[in-house]
Design a protein around this motif. Structure first.
Motif, PDB file in Angstrom:
ATOM      1  N   ARG A  21     -20.427 -29.374  23.206  1.00 40.40           N
ATOM      2  CA  ARG A  21     -21.467 -28.967  23.632  1.00 40.40           C
ATOM      3  C   ARG A  21     -21.098 -27.567  24.899  1.00 40.40           C
ATOM      4  O   ARG A  21     -21.786 -26.673  24.763  1.00 40.40           O
ATOM      5  CB  ARG A  21     -22.246 -29.999  24.602  1.00 40.40           C
ATOM      6  N   GLU A  22     -20.056 -27.959  25.221  1.00 38.30           N
ATOM      7  CA  GLU A  22     -19.440 -26.774  26.198  1.00 38.30           C
ATOM      8  C   GLU A  22     -19.078 -25.511  25.237  1.00 38.30           C
ATOM      9  O   GLU A  22     -19.266 -24.396  25.578  1.00 38.30           O
ATOM     10  CB  GLU A  22     -18.371 -27.257  27.016  1.00 38.30           C
ATOM     11  N   PHE A  23     -18.380 -25.891  24.167  1.00 35.19           N
ATOM     12  CA  PHE A  23     -18.115 -24.682  23.090  1.00 35.19           C
ATOM     13  C   PHE A  23     -19.349 -24.104  22.639  1.00 35.19           C
ATOM     14  O   PHE A  23     -19.218 -22.928  22.656  1.00 35.19           O
ATOM     15  CB  PHE A  23     -17.297 -25.479  21.900  1.00 35.19           C
ATOM     16  N   ASP A  24     -20.336 -24.812  22.089  1.00 41.56           N
ATOM     17  CA  ASP A  24     -21.411 -24.122  21.627  1.00 41.56           C
ATOM     18  C   ASP A  24     -22.197 -23.267  22.899  1.00 41.56           C
ATOM     19  O   ASP A  24     -22.649 -22.292  22.512  1.00 41.56           O
ATOM     20  CB  ASP A  24     -22.457 -25.392  21.206  1.00 41.56           C
ATOM     21  N   LYS A  25     -22.321 -23.855  24.183  1.00 44.08           N
ATOM     22  CA  LYS A  25     -22.805 -23.076  25.094  1.00 44.08           C
ATOM     23  C   LYS A  25     -22.257 -21.708  25.382  1.00 44.08           C
ATOM     24  O   LYS A  25     -22.873 -20.670  25.636  1.00 44.08           O
ATOM     25  CB  LYS A  25     -22.967 -23.874  26.313  1.00 44.08           C
ATOM     26  N   SER A  26     -20.970 -21.757  25.393  1.00 45.29           N
ATOM     27  CA  SER A  26     -20.001 -20.507  25.851  1.00 45.29           C
ATOM     28  C   SER A  26     -20.200 -19.737  24.497  1.00 45.29           C
ATOM     29  O   SER A  26     -20.326 -18.404  24.759  1.00 45.29           O
ATOM     30  CB  SER A  26     -18.518 -21.021  25.978  1.00 45.29           C
ATOM     31  N   ALA A  27     -20.070 -20.323  23.349  1.00 43.72           N
ATOM     32  CA  ALA A  27     -20.178 -19.452  22.053  1.00 43.72           C
ATOM     33  C   ALA A  27     -21.274 -18.568  21.894  1.00 43.72           C
ATOM     34  O   ALA A  27     -21.287 -17.565  21.725  1.00 43.72           O
ATOM     35  CB  ALA A  27     -19.974 -20.247  20.789  1.00 43.72           C
ATOM     36  N   SER A  28     -22.431 -19.265  22.229  1.00 40.12           N
ATOM     37  CA  SER A  28     -23.808 -18.571  22.453  1.00 40.12           C
ATOM     38  C   SER A  28     -23.935 -17.357  23.266  1.00 40.12           C
ATOM     39  O   SER A  28     -24.626 -16.337  23.023  1.00 40.12           O
ATOM     40  CB  SER A  28     -24.910 -19.591  22.881  1.00 40.12           C
ATOM     41  N   ILE A  29     -23.325 -17.441  24.428  1.00 41.86           N
ATOM     42  CA  ILE A  29     -23.137 -16.212  24.910  1.00 41.86           C
ATOM     43  C   ILE A  29     -22.258 -15.006  24.362  1.00 41.86           C
ATOM     44  O   ILE A  29     -22.790 -13.636  24.203  1.00 41.86           O
ATOM     45  CB  ILE A  29     -22.153 -16.288  26.541  1.00 41.86           C
ATOM     46  N   ASN A 140     -11.751 -19.251  27.093  1.00 40.56           N
ATOM     47  CA  ASN A 140     -11.793 -20.502  26.493  1.00 40.56           C
ATOM     48  C   ASN A 140     -12.158 -20.467  24.955  1.00 40.56           C
ATOM     49  O   ASN A 140     -11.250 -20.999  24.310  1.00 40.56           O
ATOM     50  CB  ASN A 140     -12.653 -21.436  27.048  1.00 40.56           C
ATOM     51  N   ILE A 141     -13.148 -19.734  24.608  1.00 45.17           N
ATOM     52  CA  ILE A 141     -13.404 -19.553  23.139  1.00 45.17           C
ATOM     53  C   ILE A 141     -12.542 -19.021  22.399  1.00 45.17           C
ATOM     54  O   ILE A 141     -12.036 -19.439  21.278  1.00 45.17           O
ATOM     55  CB  ILE A 141     -14.896 -18.923  22.814  1.00 45.17           C
TER      56      ILE A 141
END
Length: 483
Positions: A21-29, A140-141
């Motif tokens: 979830r955290e990865f997807d949230k950051s990746a969307s940015i 992070n990503i």
């Protein structure tokens, strides 16, 4: 003991879900793009819009100024993930430490918004984000992506794809596939195969009689389904490339391979392929050994530094580097260079893999795909070509059609591959596409990742091509020199 193990497994699963979830949230940015400042050693800050590509394999950035040609995205600078050695936060690099000695700089560009990419060719890209959240998202990503093995990325995509296929085919929901379910699955996979051939694959994949409500019915479990899929995805196009230079193994213990007519590549074969076909700069023995160790499944072949067809197929499928940095200059050799330099571009459209069906088609409707190639840029370079259509095969159509183009302004040229479904009546239907700056295309045999109309990644859909480039120098209408 069993209860504690169950709790530990549940906690681990919850942790993985939260991480995703955290990865997807950051990746969307990153996917939507954001403005970052590039900091140079003289304290200059240039604003650029940075994006993460939808396949997570590269970063590209550009300024938002007008282009000479509206669709010429070659103005974008590309950074392949494989070119990033590490990511660090704050004033860690020489550039940032030098700039931070200026109090005005430190007050304007806070340390918790600064980060740097350490690149493989010995330089750094020093960046400042608008806030610490965006800075953390980038660090992070990218940190996570550069640690991923390219083979793991492909394997994860394949596993996800196969799970989806199995769930789609398992209409009974019993965790096994019967023959009729496999017949429908082949249709869902967009390929027309006779019932006789499907039955042959079904039995060869290990269909066994399992007791169900109808005793004695032959079924495939998940492992059997994976074997069935592999039989269905025979890549003759890759075998043709491999067999051009393959030889029989000459090492004791590999007699069984020779008996069945299997050939292999030695390090010499692999090095020649990388140098001559792929135009790779790095093709030393050590580089070739790394490829064998990473992609060859046979233990004895790995020990003897040889590559089987399966290992070669793994290498080409797992390759993530199709794009390269565009040439910064397009000039002739030396001060007395001829005034005109033209790029001869050859594109051989070999095959496609896992094309989606056009919207609204059921499992019985199979795609009749063809490929359009459109070049955009300088008016002299604009052209359009297409292959013939392949009937009833969107799963692995083969064309082997070569096209040649002469480009006067290759640095401004963009190539668009568009795949369409030939319609019996009415207009042909869009399937997938990809747009690439010509000067960013790597030479050699490459799988091009495809996207839908909204530019969303089609995870398993690729176009297999051979790219060849030949610069030609002209003066007064005569060829003077070829690179």
């Amino acid at each position: 003991m069993m209860l504690s193990q169950k709790k530990a497994a549940e906690a681990e699963e919850a942790r993985r879900i939260q991480e995703k979830r955290e990865f997807d949230k950051s990746a969307s940015i990153l996917l939507h793009g954001c403005s970052l400042w590039i900091i140079s050693s003289n304290k200059r800050a240039d604003s650029r819009t940075f994006y993460l590509s939808s396949d997570y394999e590269m970063i590209y950035y550009r300024d938002d100024g007008p282009y000479r040609y509206p669709l010429a995205k070659s103005k974008a600078t590309i950074i392949d993930m494989s070119d990033i050695k590490d990511v660090c936060s704050g004033y860690r690099t020489d550039v940032f430490q030098s700039c931070a000695e200026d109090k005005k700089f430190a007050a304007t560009y806070r340390e918790d918004c600064c980060f740097s990419f350490l690149l493989t060719f010995g330089t750094t890209l020093d960046l400042v984000a608008e806030n610490r959240e965006i800075c953390a998202a980038w660090t992070n990503i990218v940190q996570r992506l550069i640690k991923e093995d390219p083979s793991e990325i492909y394997e994860n995509r394949l596993k996800k794809f196969l799970r989806k296929c199995f769930r789609l085919a398992d209409t009974s929901g019993d965790g096994h596939l019967g023959f009729e379910e496999c017949v429908k699955l082949v249709g869902y996979l967009n390929k027309q195969v006779s019932r006789e051939t499907t039955l042959k694959f079904f039995m060869a994949a290990g269909a066994t009689a399992i007791y169900t409500e109808s005793p004695g019915v032959a079924l495939l479990d998940r492992d059997g389904f994976h074997k069935f899929y592999r039989l269905l995805t025979d890549r003759k196009d890759l075998k043709d490339v491999f067999m051009k230079i393959a030889a029989f193994p000459v090492v004791e213990g590999l007699d069984e391979l020779v008996k069945h007519g299997h050939k292999v590549w030695t390090l010499h074969h692999l090095r020649a392929f990388l140098k001559d076909s792929q135009k790779e700069q790095r093709c030393s023995n050590d580089e070739c050994k790394k490829i064998v160790q990473m992609f060859e499944p046979g233990e004895l072949l790995r020990l003897t530094d040889q590559l089987s067809f399966t290992g070669f197929q793994n290498y080409l499928l797992h390759q993530k580097q199709f794009l390269q940095k565009a040439d910064s200059e397009w000039k002739g050799p030396g001060n007395n260079a001829p005034p005109i330099r033209i790029l001869k571009l050859s594109i051989t459209v070999i095959s496609a893999q896992h094309l989606p069906k056009a919207e609204g088609k059921d499992w019985k409707s199979i795609t009749d795909p063809y490929v359009q190639i459109k070049l955009l840029g300088d008016p002299r370079d604009c052209s359009k070509e297409q292959t013939d259509f392949v009937a009833n095969n969107g799963f692995g159509p083969t064309w082997n059609k070569a096209f040649k183009f002469l480009l006067y302004e290759p640095e401004d040229a963009v190539i668009r591959f568009k795949l369409k479904d030939k319609a019996s009546f009415g207009s042909d239907v869009f399937i997938a596409h990809c747009i690439i700056p010509v000067m960013s295309m790597k030479e050699g045999y490459r799988h091009i990742q495809l996207f839908d109309k909204q530019d969303n990644l089609l995870a398993m859909s690729t176009l297999f091509v051979l790219v060849e480039k030949e610069p030609i120098y002209y003066a007064n209408g005569h060829v003077l020199l070829r690179d």
